[in-house]
Write a protein that holds these residues in place. Structure first.
Motif, PDB file in Angstrom:
ATOM      1  N   VAL D  21       0.841  -1.193   0.000  1.00 15.51           N
ATOM      2  CA  VAL D  21       0.000   0.000   0.000  1.00 15.51           C
ATOM      3  C   VAL D  21       0.880   1.248   0.000  1.00 15.51           C
ATOM      4  O   VAL D  21       0.644   2.196  -0.753  1.00 15.51           O
ATOM      5  CB  VAL D  21      -0.941  -0.007   1.226  1.00 15.51           C
ATOM      6  N   LEU D  24       2.370   1.848  -3.404  1.00 19.77           N
ATOM      7  CA  LEU D  24       1.362   2.279  -4.372  1.00 19.77           C
ATOM      8  C   LEU D  24       0.934   3.724  -4.143  1.00 19.77           C
ATOM      9  O   LEU D  24       0.848   4.514  -5.088  1.00 19.77           O
ATOM     10  CB  LEU D  24       0.130   1.372  -4.287  1.00 19.77           C
ATOM     11  N   VAL D  25       0.665   4.066  -2.893  1.00 24.91           N
ATOM     12  CA  VAL D  25       0.178   5.417  -2.645  1.00 24.91           C
ATOM     13  C   VAL D  25       1.284   6.425  -2.948  1.00 24.91           C
ATOM     14  O   VAL D  25       1.032   7.508  -3.497  1.00 24.91           O
ATOM     15  CB  VAL D  25      -0.361   5.568  -1.207  1.00 24.91           C
ATOM     16  N   ALA D  28       1.522   6.687  -6.753  1.00 24.04           N
ATOM     17  CA  ALA D  28       0.336   7.328  -7.316  1.00 24.04           C
ATOM     18  C   ALA D  28       0.399   8.834  -7.102  1.00 24.04           C
ATOM     19  O   ALA D  28       0.131   9.615  -8.016  1.00 24.04           O
ATOM     20  CB  ALA D  28      -0.924   6.752  -6.669  1.00 24.04           C
ATOM     21  N   LEU D  29       0.799   9.224  -5.885  1.00 23.67           N
ATOM     22  CA  LEU D  29       0.844  10.655  -5.599  1.00 23.67           C
ATOM     23  C   LEU D  29       1.835  11.373  -6.499  1.00 23.67           C
ATOM     24  O   LEU D  29       1.609  12.503  -6.919  1.00 23.67           O
ATOM     25  CB  LEU D  29       1.235  10.871  -4.137  1.00 23.67           C
ATOM     26  N   VAL D 289      -3.886   7.344   3.766  1.00 24.72           N
ATOM     27  CA  VAL D 289      -4.142   6.060   3.116  1.00 24.72           C
ATOM     28  C   VAL D 289      -3.491   4.929   3.906  1.00 24.72           C
ATOM     29  O   VAL D 289      -4.087   3.879   4.126  1.00 24.72           O
ATOM     30  CB  VAL D 289      -3.638   6.074   1.661  1.00 24.72           C
TER      31      VAL D 289
END
Lengths: 251, 514, 325, 316, 283
Positions: D21, D24-25, D28-29, D289
């Motif tokens: 996680v 990914l976060v 993505a950001l 998140v």
């Protein structure tokens, strides 16, 4: 008929680990040596959890033994794909024996298709096989859902025989069938073997059925073969106390 | 200029007089339903209205704008322009930061230097012009020397971004402007819960004795329009602001709720990308056709229910009529469309496909976009609308120049000279990504910035308007009004009729809780 | 002796997506106290429906279309909920095919047995009951959860629960089918021993004619939702009067000599959607004649047993009938 | 020991999940167009200013370096600093925890209080029969009306006729318990509607499934009363799927019910993270998140633990 | 085709609630497909009526703040909401089925990787992952589809994986393995057709979740772009005018809820038919 055994197991051990880390090792099969010749049916009996099915999977090449050697027709087993058409299997639950989404004809023809046989040859072979197992040719067009348990098991046998394999495993093949139907299937197995001469391993917990179709019977207990003798012996007095306990139920 | 300055001084004196006789004791709590949280603490850096509004509660600028968008005294009690490039400003006697320390010339000089320092990354350094030197010429007087004339130097001081910070504390390290606020304004921050609420207390050292009238200012952050309407209805908040003109209908039935529209120099505008080669707008004729096919009246009618008005590059709020005679505004729409189609034909592109990029944060922009879309389709354009988050919109338009055209709104500030600078990409460097450099226009803009005489300047503005219209690069659409909504049973408000720098609440000190 | 349970002309159908499925098509069965009756039939013969009907335990989509059913003086089909519950609690005991599913997996065995006994039995009493069902380590068993037991042990627990309140009628539905062959005999022996101890009537439902026969006094053979032959075990097995009973005996492996072939029954068991107006076995029967296909046979008594067949005499006389001795 | 052996691999899996996680976060950001510099400086962003801001927040470093730094400080309990307020984001999350928790508990409480009994009743009543039952209608509506529709309707009703409840704004419980309930009950109710349907449907299915089990027939055959069967056998055995969805639902609530928080201006996790995302305040989004995922994973582990308590077969 | 009719009639006959769901679903699908052909008006025509006008015979759902007739906009919204969710869910179903089957059939490393990946996706708060994806891809139809697909993927993977595990243990799969069939053949011919039932049931739930997510995204302004409309974006549009023009929010909200409900009801009916649960009476 050659005298070389089709299946030759020497000192087979199979050990499972329950977890990746830790957990107990389960010795499913311990030091089993067996051989099955062409045209011969070996019965394998024992209670649930005795390792019968594991041993069956070893014979099919679906499971690599932890130790010991398995020879097929006197050679290394090799990969399953290389043995296409030489082995087949008939399993316990008739409702799951056939892919419910395929017409029976397609299921029966599948082993031939995998061998690359042309469509015409497949059609012809399916018709012949269905006839041999006592079904009419129109069964090829039916779906398994339209068949009774005994009919499905016949179709499964037709599929198992269509490549004229060297070896067939019957794993509790008749256990779920009603008595009246069971007799039909048992007779069929006996007849077809006489005609085609395949080697067979007949796994069952049902002594009566096993005794009827097998030439030799091996009794398994906790992963070991405790007694192995000609079937006739089991119409008389088997040696091992466990075998006798099994026979009492038949008597 | 002289008269203006004089007026300013008189006004300041009048205020001083009032301040000497406070009408109320400081008591009671005001509750301001603020529509958006600040985007940063640094008053010299943050460039959003949401931040400015909060800074104005705490910080002060040397000058401020009056109702007529002229200048009035602020932290500076008087000011004087002694030459084209020389200004002196005198700090108000008694002005002090909320920690009690008096505002000194050092704070003023330090604040200007901080804005000018590239490391601060303040966008306002351009607006202040080219400062050659700044020095103290007395206890409370500073003198600013510009390298070249910059007519909007004084109006630029009236914008909150030119706030005076307590430089002594900043240098000592006891005050960090990036994570706290300390100014000489009417309030000081007592408590802040991010995205939730602020609590401000009256600054005990504020120079106007007895002000602010309220002892406490509570500021809940309520971004959702419906929630804000509900809050003003049930009296949980005393006052708030809306951008949506329909709020008048939404709140119409409640006798305790009053709505005061505030005309601003701000207007909605279109930025057209003249630099992107694969955009249809790369061809000037297509841009001109687009400008001609816009129906600003329709935007006013359908988006604003007729409450706004057509606007011009020189904002209507300044009362100039520089641009009104242009075809864009004066020609009947049918003929404009005809002309637009002609231009498109000339450009060999009778149905240009373009994308309109707008920020999704403001629903009014979305509505404008849809009317624009329909307007343009009548001339043959095919418009696709892309509503993107604000950050993405800003990057696409002002950094990457990766768009066809975009809608937004523009702060008109307090002087036509300030807002018109936007058409000079040499000054408004953030427009470089999409604005064509028209040397004559830039030259004219430079010229107008040093013209002092009103009549001469107005003439020049007409000329500039024509050039702007010809380039069709940045277009004015309609004026943007703010609607201050308040509870008349809970608060007495003082709101200027007109505002230029999003300083809606510049008279917050005089808001009186009942 | 007055009968313990009387089932007369019972007709039960299941509502299914494609019309009704008639599981019992006029079943008669009378049970007397203290006997062991084996109800034998293949899947679809209606034996399980019969077993469940005795306790009115059939699912919602089953419904009774006719006949009477009384157990220990209670009219089961028309009893109210309380009477029915009292009957089940005090007079009936059920042993199911799969002991694992008959035990709540989340409750310790001891507590489940205690519930079956009623009241608040002490540990001693529970252990005593488990011991009666021939469980070797009752103390350990009652602390265990069902999944920690072997199939045989679990079935003994179920049996213990079934006899906990000294039922008058013990119904065991395929009690050994899910168990290993080597312990089937022992479970049957236990059941019979307990029947002797409690004086209950034991009804064993099974498809395995031969196994059951050894442990029963009477056998009732079911086919097509009817009891086609009903009599003392020796009488029926020695000389079956119904062709189906005879065929079943010759089809089952186990009695053949080495090299001997089995005689399968051709065709498939019937599946009825309404009252069968012929002999249900006729299509598979070697004795069948025109009458069998047009006229529903009614029960009659021949050679010391009740049989439903137009030509039972012929079947009795057929060669091979006596070979089962 | 059984529990430990059962839970250990789950903890390991949970850690891997959280690491995934976090990657990914973070990625993505960094892929989102527009940055904090755009937001902070508004339209007036110049390349120099953007550069200065990037440097100030270490955004000019290679991504892998940024990630590594973030991970290292995470392991030291440092969730980073908000660019807007220049304060540690974790403080803000801790401050909001009671709000989110309260909202979650109100919604969960309502969901359980209404959903469980209705679900059990509906499941038992059905008992093989067909027909329209009220619980199914409630379940169908609850599962189908999106929370923002419910919220909009409630806002409409209660802003036209201000019946005790308040729309929007948040009052801490400690300041004003009544005012707190006035503002929190409506969003709680809004969120709970889906939960009611979820719990109801799951319970009903689970009860129905248990009703097909042999031990229920066995219990009926023993002459147990329906009451005793429900209490002793059905509830416990039906609990496992219910625990699964209830914990998932609770995790979803704690992870931030963004729409409802936006709609009612409730200062919870979801709104904070949502604003952080709009403002490109990376530390807030990353922490938000990750915390939500952490809470979710932790709650799932609790569920795993509960299974093992409820069902003795689990893990053996 | 015959199967479709069989299923429709079966759902229709199962009970009143399912029949209602089926009827409204068919009606909505009809409107979605043929809506643009119906004489309802132009959904994008500005000033077709007064601003924020109440429902009239000419504009049965009233008019919006730009004077557009709201009924054709709702019809357009039905189309967008269904289409986007359906495309997304189909994509999710394809990927989910592939990964789930691979994980369930091959086991070991493949299984661990897929299961862990599904866990990671599942642990992301659904709407936050939506916001992140929408932020990365930019608002619009593509990101709405991506968000729905990503959000429903872990559900599908899990279900397909567990069904695959049980199918892979069945006799016909073993028989094919013994006959030397390749993994691809087994997956495509034997496993895929047998997991489709479970996938279909899951698909209807995923579709309803997808519709909720799509409309939530649009509601937050990250979904379809104006002047196109989805039911969620219409609701967002209407909720701004809730107090003075409630017909906008009410009509779009009601239609949206009805759409999701009909999908759910049909899903329930399909599941009940595939896997009937026959509990017993307790008396």
């Amino acid at each position: 008929m050659s005298t070389m055994p089709v299946i030759n197991l020497k000192d087979i051990n199979v050990t499972f680990r329950r977890r990746l880390i830790g957990g107990d090792a389960v010795h499913a099969v311990r030091g089993v040596s067996l051989s099955i010749g062409p045209g011969e049916t070996l019965g394998l009996v024992g209670e649930s959890g005795s390792g019968k099915t594991t041993l069956g999977r070893v014979c099919l090449g679906l499971l690599r033994p932890t130790s010991g050697t398995m020879r097929f027709d006197g050679q290394d087993f090799g990969r399953l794909r290389q043995r296409r058409g030489q082995l087949s299997v008939v399993l316990q639950h008739p409702e799951w024996a056939l892919n419910p989404r395929l017409r029976c004809g397609v299921s029966v023809a599948e082993p031939l298709k995998i061998l690359g046989a042309p469509a015409a040859a497949r059609r012809e072979a399916v018709a012949r096989m269905l006839d041999q197992v006592g079904l009419t040719p129109d069964f090829a067009e039916r779906y398994p859902g339209q068949l009774s348990g005994g009919q499905r098991q016949r179709v499964a046998i037709a599929r198992a025989l269509i490549t004229e394999p060297r070896f067939i495993l019957f794993d509790e093949a008749v256990s779920a069938l009603d008595v009246s139907v069971q007799a039909q299937v048992l007779n069929l197995i006996v007849d077809l073997q006489e005609k085609l001469g395949f080697a067979a391993l007949f796994i069952s917990h049902d002594m009566a059925a096993t005794r009827y179709v097998c030439h030799r019977i091996a009794v398994m207990l906790k992963g070991e073969v405790v007694e192995s003798a000609p079937a006739e012996t089991f119409y008389g007095t088997p040696e091992h106390p466990y075998s006798r306990a099994l026979m009492e139920a038949v008597a | 200029m002289t008269s203006r300055k004089l007026l300013g001084s008189v006004a300041a004196a009048a205020l001083m007089g009032l301040a000497a006789l406070p009408l109320h004791a400081q008591e009671g709590t005001l509750t301001w339903g603020k529509p958006a949280e600040i985007t940063g603490f640094d008053v010299h850096v943050a460039g959003t209205v949401a931040s400015w509004e909060m800074y104005q509660m705490v910080y002060e600028t040397l000058l401020s704008a009056d109702d007529e968008l002229g200048l009035q005294a602020g932290l500076a009690e008087s000011w004087e322009q002694t030459s084209d490039t020389t200004y002196t400003l005198t700090i108000r006697e008694g002005a002090a930061f909320s920690n009690g320390r008096a505002v000194t010339t050092d704070d003023v000089i330090g604040s200007f230097e901080r804005i000018k320092n590239p490391e601060t990354a303040s966008y306002w350094s351009h607006q202040l012009g080219d400062i050659a030197s700044i020095e103290a010429v007395g206890d409370r007087t500073v003198q600013v020397e510009l390298a070249k004339p910059h007519a909007t130097f004084l109006p630029a001081l009236a914008h909150i971004t030119a706030a005076i910070l307590p430089m002594k504390e900043l240098r000592e390290g006891s005050f960090d402007p990036t994570q706290e606020m300390m100014g000489s304004g009417p309030f000081m921050v007592e408590n802040h819960n991010q995205d939730e609420s602020w609590t401000l207390k009256a600054n005990p050292h504020y120079w106007r004795d007895g002000y602010p009238l309220a002892a406490t200012l509570e500021v809940p952050i309520i971004p959702d329009e419906s929630a804000r309407i509900a809050a003003i209805r049930d009296g949980r908040i005393d006052f708030t602001t809306f951008e949506n003109p329909d709020v008048q209908r939404m709140l119409g039935t409640n006798a305790q709720v009053e709505i005061q529209p505030q005309q601003t120099t701000n207007y909605y505008r279109l930025d057209v990308n003249a630099l992107k080669e694969d955009s249809a707008f790369f061809d000037k004729r297509v841009r001109q056709a687009m400008n001609l096919s816009l129906d600003r009246e329709a935007i006013n009618n359908f988006v604003f229910d007729g409450s706004s008005a057509v606007d011009y590059p020189v904002p209507a709020a300044f009362g100039k009529d520089a641009c009104r005679d242009l075809d864009t505004y004066a020609m009947p729409r049918d003929e404009r469309l005809e002309k637009a189609r002609g231009l498109l034909e000339e450009a060999g592109n009778t149905s240009p496909e373009v994308a309109l990029t707008i920020s999704s944060a403001n629903p009014v922009l979305g509505r404008i976009g849809q009317v624009v879309q329909q307007n343009l389709s009548e001339a043959g354009f095919e418009v696709e609308i892309n509503q993107v988050p604000t950050a993405e919109y800003l990057q696409k338009v002002f950094t990457d120049g990766d768009f066809d055209f975009s809608a937004s709104w523009l702060a008109g500030y307090t002087d036509p000279g300030m807002v018109i600078k936007w058409w000079d990409p040499n000054f408004a460097v953030w427009n470089l990504s999409f604005q064509q450099n028209v040397p004559e226009l830039s030259e004219a803009l430079k010229e107008v910035s040093s013209i002092a005489d009103e009549a001469v300047r107005d003439e020049k503005l007409v000329e500039i308007c024509e050039m702007i219209d010809d380039g069709a690069n940045l277009l004015a659409l309609v004026g943007k009004s703010d609607y201050v909504v308040y509870r008349n049973d809970q608060v007495e408000v003082v709101v200027a009729d007109r505002s230029g720098s999003a300083n809606t609440y510049q008279y917050i000190a005089e808001f009186d809780p009942k | 002796m007055s009968p313990l349970a009387e089932i007369r002309d019972l007709v039960i159908s299941y509502r299914t997506g494609s019309g009704g499925l008639r599981a019992l098509d006029g079943t008669d069965l009378i049970l007397t106290p203290g006997e062991t009756v084996a109800v034998v039939g293949e899947s679809g013969s209606g034996k399980s429906t019969l077993g469940m009907a005795i306790g009115r335990l059939l699912p919602g989509e089953a419904h009774c279309e006719g006949g009477t059913l009384s157990v220990a003086g209670t009219d089961v089909l028309n009893a109210d909920a309380d009477t029915l519950r009292a009957l089940r609690r005090d007079k009936l005991g059920f042993v199911f095919q799969n002991p694992m599913s008959a035990l709540d997996p989340t409750m310790r065995v001891g507590k489940q047995v205690a519930r079956a006994m009623g009241g608040k039995p002490g540990q001693k009493e529970i252990e005593a009951l488990l011991t009666r069902a021939e469980l070797s380590e009752p103390g350990r068993v009652l602390r265990a959860f069902p999944h920690e037991l072997s199939g045989g042990m679990a079935q003994r627990v179920v049996i213990a629960m079934a006899i906990a309140r000294q039922p008058a009628l013990l119904i065991a539905d395929e009690p050994t089918a899910s168990l290993d062959a080597s312990i089937r005999e022992k479970i049957m022996a236990t059941l019979n021993r307990l029947r002797d101890e409690t004086g209950a009537t034991l009804v064993v439902l099974s498809h395995d004619l031969r196994l059951i026969a050894r442990h029963s006094d009477r056998v009732a053979v079911m086919y097509g939702g009817r009891v086609v032959e009903d009599g003392a075990v020796e009488t029926v097995l020695d000389a079956p009067a119904h062709p189906y009973t005879a065929a079943l005996l010759s089809a089952a492996a186990g009695s053949e000599k080495p090299g001997e072939r089995l005689d399968p029954i051709p065709g498939m068991p019937p599946s009825l959607s309404g009252r069968c107006e012929a002999c249900a076995f006729a299509p598979r029967c070697t004795f069948a004649r025109e009458q069998c296909r047009t006229e529903r046979p009614e029960p009659r008594v021949i050679a010391k047993r009740r049989v439903i067949c137009h030509f039972a005499e012929d079947a009795l006389a057929a060669p091979g009938a006596e070979r089962r001795a | 020991m059984r529990l430990l052996l059962y839970l250990l691999p789950r903890v390991a899996a949970a850690l891997i999940t959280l690491l995934g996680v976090s990657v990914l976060v973070f990625l993505a950001l960094r892929m989102i167009p527009g940055g904090y510099a755009d937001i902070l400086l508004g339209p007036f962003v110049t390349p120099e200013a953007r550069e200065a801001i990037s440097q100030r927040y270490g955004l000019d470093q290679p991504m892998i370096v940024q990630y590594w730094r973030w991970l290292v400080s995470l392991l030291q309990g440092d969730f980073g600093i908000s660019m807007v307020t220049q304060k540690p984001v974790i403080h803000e999350f801790i401050r909001r925890a009671p709000v989110t928790l309260e909202l979650a508990f109100i919604a969960l409480g309502l969901a359980l209080a209404v959903g469980l009994p209705l679900g059990v009743a509906s499941g038992i009543r059905r008992g093989g029969r067909k027909g329209l039952d009220a619980a199914r209608v409630v379940g169908a509506i609850g599962a189908s009306v999106p929370d923002f529709v419910v919220g909009s309707v409630l806002i409409f009703i209660f802003s036209v006729w201000s019946l005790w409840f308040r729309v929007g704004g948040y009052v801490p419980f400690t300041d004003d318990p009544v005012g707190n309930l006035q503002t929190m009950l409506l969003p709680g109710l809004t969120l709970s509607l889906f939960g009611i349907a979820l719990v109801l449907r799951t319970t009903r299915d689970a009860v129905l499934r248990v009703m097909t089990e042999g031990y229920i027939t066995a219990a009926v055959a023993r002459g147990e009363t329906p009451r005793a069967i429900i209490r002793l056998h059905i509830l416990r055995n039906a609990a496992i799927p219910v625990v699964t969805v209830v914990t998932t639902y609770f995790g979803f609530l704690l992870g931030g019910a963004v729409v409802v928080e936006v709609l009612f201006s409730i200062p919870g996790f979801g709104l904070f993270t949502f604003n952080g995302l709009l403002n490109r305040d990376y530390a807030i989004v990353q922490a938000g998140v990750l915390l939500a995922a952490g809470v979710f994973v932790a709650i799932n582990m609790t569920a795993d633990f509960l299974y093992a308590v409820i069902d003795p077969r689990v893990g053996s | 085709m015959r199967t479709a009719i069989y299923w429709l009639s079966r759902i229709w006959r199962s009970d009143a609630l399912s029949a209602f769901g089926l009827a409204s679903l068919l009606l909505l699908i009809f409107l979605g497909i043929f809506g643009p052909l119906l004489p309802l008006g132009d959904p994008t025509q500005i000033a077709a009526g007064p601003r924020l006008g109440p429902p009239t015979p000419q504009h049965p759902f009233g008019t919006d703040e730009l004077g557009r007739s709201f009924l054709p906009r709702v019809v357009q919204g039905i189309r967008a909401t269904f289409l986007l969710s359906a495309i997304a869910v189909l994509i999710s179903a394809m990927i989910g089925t592939f990964l789930g089957m691979a994980a369930g059939y091959f086991g070991r490393a493949v299984d661990i990787m897929v299961a862990r990946g599904a866990d990671i996706l599942f642990a992301f708060p659904a709407l936050l992952v939506g916001l992140l994806v929408a932020a990365v891809l930019g608002p619009g139809q593509v990101s709405a589809i991506a968000v729905i697909a990503i959000a429903t993927l872990p559900l599908l993977i899990r279900v397909v994986r567990s069904v695959t595990l049980s199918v892979a243990g069945r006799g016909f799969v073993t028989a094919a393995e013994v006959a030397g069939a390749s993994a691809g053949r087994i997956l495509l011919l034997h496993i895929l057709p047998n997991v489709m039932g479970a996938v279909m049931v899951q698909l209807t739930y995923a579709l309803s979740i997808g519709m909720i997510i799509e409309s939530a995204l649009s509601f937050l302004g990250l979904g379809v772009q104006p002047p196109d409309a989805s039911l969620g974006s219409l609701l967002r549009q209407g909720s701004a005018y809730l107090t003075i023009a409630p017909w906008m929010a009410m009509s779009s909200g009601a239609v949206l809820s009805l759409a999701i409900m009909s999908v759910n009801l049909v899903g329930d009916a399909v599941r009940d038919a595939l896997e009937p649960l026959k509990g017993r009476d307790l008396t």
